[in-house]
Design a protein around this motif. Structure first.
Motif, mmCIF file in Angstrom:
data_model
loop_
_atom_site.group_PDB
_atom_site.id
_atom_site.type_symbol
_atom_site.label_atom_id
_atom_site.label_comp_id
_atom_site.label_asym_id
_atom_site.label_seq_id
_atom_site.Cartn_x
_atom_site.Cartn_y
_atom_site.Cartn_z
ATOM 1 N N PHE A 62 178.441 83.793 81.610
ATOM 2 C CA PHE A 62 178.096 83.442 82.987
ATOM 3 C C PHE A 62 176.715 82.798 83.025
ATOM 4 O O PHE A 62 175.837 83.104 82.216
ATOM 5 C CB PHE A 62 178.104 84.685 83.881
ATOM 6 C CG PHE A 62 179.431 85.391 83.916
ATOM 7 C CD1 PHE A 62 180.474 84.899 84.678
ATOM 8 C CD2 PHE A 62 179.644 86.545 83.171
ATOM 9 C CE1 PHE A 62 181.707 85.549 84.715
ATOM 10 C CE2 PHE A 62 180.864 87.195 83.198
ATOM 11 C CZ PHE A 62 181.901 86.689 83.971
ATOM 12 N N SER A 63 176.538 81.901 83.970
ATOM 13 C CA SER A 63 175.247 81.240 84.137
ATOM 14 C C SER A 63 174.860 81.240 85.609
ATOM 15 O O SER A 63 175.683 81.549 86.490
ATOM 16 C CB SER A 63 175.311 79.800 83.609
ATOM 17 O OG SER A 63 176.305 79.052 84.301
ATOM 18 N N ASP A 64 173.612 80.893 85.869
ATOM 19 C CA ASP A 64 173.082 80.820 87.243
ATOM 20 C C ASP A 64 173.250 82.128 88.002
ATOM 21 O O ASP A 64 173.529 82.139 89.213
ATOM 22 C CB ASP A 64 173.758 79.682 88.027
ATOM 23 C CG ASP A 64 173.494 78.316 87.404
ATOM 24 O OD1 ASP A 64 172.389 78.135 86.858
ATOM 25 O OD2 ASP A 64 174.396 77.462 87.454
ATOM 26 N N LEU A 65 173.091 83.239 87.289
ATOM 27 C CA LEU A 65 173.175 84.538 87.956
ATOM 28 C C LEU A 65 171.884 84.815 88.719
ATOM 29 O O LEU A 65 170.787 84.455 88.267
ATOM 30 C CB LEU A 65 173.426 85.649 86.944
ATOM 31 C CG LEU A 65 174.715 85.564 86.120
ATOM 32 C CD1 LEU A 65 174.796 86.730 85.148
ATOM 33 C CD2 LEU A 65 175.942 85.544 87.028
ATOM 34 N N MET A 108 167.112 89.583 94.472
ATOM 35 C CA MET A 108 167.228 88.315 95.205
ATOM 36 C C MET A 108 168.427 88.369 96.147
ATOM 37 O O MET A 108 168.388 87.841 97.264
ATOM 38 C CB MET A 108 167.374 87.143 94.236
ATOM 39 C CG MET A 108 166.105 86.753 93.503
ATOM 40 S SD MET A 108 166.364 85.311 92.430
ATOM 41 C CE MET A 108 166.795 84.050 93.647
ATOM 42 N N LEU A 109 169.504 89.005 95.697
ATOM 43 C CA LEU A 109 170.699 89.128 96.524
ATOM 44 C C LEU A 109 170.488 90.131 97.657
ATOM 45 O O LEU A 109 171.085 89.998 98.727
ATOM 46 C CB LEU A 109 171.884 89.566 95.654
ATOM 47 C CG LEU A 109 172.333 88.541 94.589
ATOM 48 C CD1 LEU A 109 173.295 89.198 93.600
ATOM 49 C CD2 LEU A 109 172.999 87.350 95.257
ATOM 50 N N ASP A 110 169.668 91.131 97.410
ATOM 51 C CA ASP A 110 169.354 92.135 98.427
ATOM 52 C C ASP A 110 167.891 92.524 98.275
ATOM 53 O O ASP A 110 167.550 93.421 97.491
ATOM 54 C CB ASP A 110 170.262 93.360 98.264
ATOM 55 C CG ASP A 110 170.030 94.406 99.351
ATOM 56 O OD1 ASP A 110 169.138 94.215 100.191
ATOM 57 O OD2 ASP A 110 170.756 95.427 99.345
ATOM 58 N N PRO A 111 166.975 91.859 99.003
ATOM 59 C CA PRO A 111 165.535 92.100 98.849
ATOM 60 C C PRO A 111 165.122 93.553 99.116
ATOM 61 O O PRO A 111 164.104 94.014 98.590
ATOM 62 C CB PRO A 111 164.915 91.149 99.896
ATOM 63 C CG PRO A 111 165.939 90.074 100.083
ATOM 64 C CD PRO A 111 167.252 90.767 99.955
ATOM 65 N N SER A 149 177.524 86.603 94.998
ATOM 66 C CA SER A 149 177.460 86.665 96.459
ATOM 67 C C SER A 149 176.623 87.821 96.976
ATOM 68 O O SER A 149 176.186 87.797 98.136
ATOM 69 C CB SER A 149 178.876 86.782 97.027
ATOM 70 O OG SER A 149 179.448 88.047 96.688
ATOM 71 N N GLY A 150 176.429 88.842 96.164
ATOM 72 C CA GLY A 150 175.691 90.013 96.606
ATOM 73 C C GLY A 150 176.548 91.038 97.319
ATOM 74 O O GLY A 150 176.044 92.075 97.770
ATOM 75 N N GLU A 151 177.850 90.798 97.399
ATOM 76 C CA GLU A 151 178.746 91.747 98.055
ATOM 77 C C GLU A 151 178.806 93.053 97.258
ATOM 78 O O GLU A 151 178.960 93.042 96.040
ATOM 79 C CB GLU A 151 180.152 91.146 98.171
ATOM 80 C CG GLU A 151 181.159 92.096 98.790
ATOM 81 C CD GLU A 151 182.583 91.575 98.719
ATOM 82 O OE1 GLU A 151 183.491 92.269 99.208
ATOM 83 O OE2 GLU A 151 182.790 90.475 98.144
#
Length: 238
Positions: free
Chosen positions: A58-61, A66-69, A99-101
């Protein structure tokens, strides 16, 4: 030599001790033979698993914060579920790494996808079930619950376990493993958790076994004609 009554008492003690612990001696011997003649890799079910599980790159993770400050992270682990990257955060929940879900549990289909990455191709799934509790003698005991148990259509009653909270492939269980587990229980005499070598029952039978062996030697000593002749010669010289 000892008196006849004493000899009879020793013989009787040896006989009844032998009867009492004889079954356990047989189980120790049978289990020891089974352990020495089996391949532990096969007991672990390696013959049903791929040598190298499939792993995607995987890339660009994005980082979890960042997904949940507002998220406070103590531990994080990257998981692959159904071809997508997930973080397992603080040993508590899964987060989609893109997505941070947040998800508390994986679905049945996701569990099947995870198992397929580890299990051999061609194995036919016969069923899947979510379990929330296990007993002391369950083959998935002392593992994090809930979990999915995936059954396969084989003669070995093959099952794979996947953690519902973690998305981890946990273990493989089959007929030979269950035999090993049962015999290990009889070998350690830990009928609760299997692995306690310091339990009272094992200590008691070990001591009784030693007494039985020593009483056998003593019985041989007091009843052996050769020993009797030697003692009589020594007594005559004295």
């Amino acid at each position: 030599m000892v008196k006849r009554k004493t000899a009879l008492n020793i013989r009787k003690t040896h006989r009844y001790l032998g009867l009492f612990i004889g079954i356990q001696f047989i189980m120790w011997t049978l289990s020891g033979l089974y352990f020495s003649w089996t391949d532990l890799d096969e007991i672990h079910g390696d013959q049903f698993k791929k040598q190298e599980p499939m792993h995607s790159a995987f890339s660009d993770l994005k980082s979890p914060t960042m997904l949940d400050p507002a998220l406070e992270v103590t531990t994080v682990k990257l998981q692959e579920i159904s071809g997508k990257p997930f973080y397992y955060i603080n040993e508590d929940f899964l987060m989609d790494a893109c997505s941070g879900e947040k998800i508390r549990e994986i679905s049945e289909q996701q569990a099947l996808d995870i198992a397929s990455r580890y299990m051999l191709e061609g194995l036919e799934v016969s069923g899947i079930k979510r379990i929330t509790k296990t007993g002391k003698h369950h083959e998935y005991r002392e593992n994090l619950l809930p979990a999915y148990v995936i059954s396969y259509n084989t003669n070995e009653n093959l099952k794979a376990y996947v953690g519902a909270l973690t998305g981890n492939f946990k273990s493989v269980r089959h007929r030979d493993w269950r035999w090993f587990d049962f015999l290990w229980m009889t070998h350690t005499m830990d009928y609760e958790g299997r692995d306690d070598f310091n339990n009272t029952l094992l200590r008691a039978f070990s001591l009784l076994g030693l007494i039985t062996v020593l009483s056998g030697f003593l019985l041989w000593y007091i009843s052996s004609p050769s020993v009797r002749k030697v003692l009589q010669k020594l007594k005559g010289k004295a």
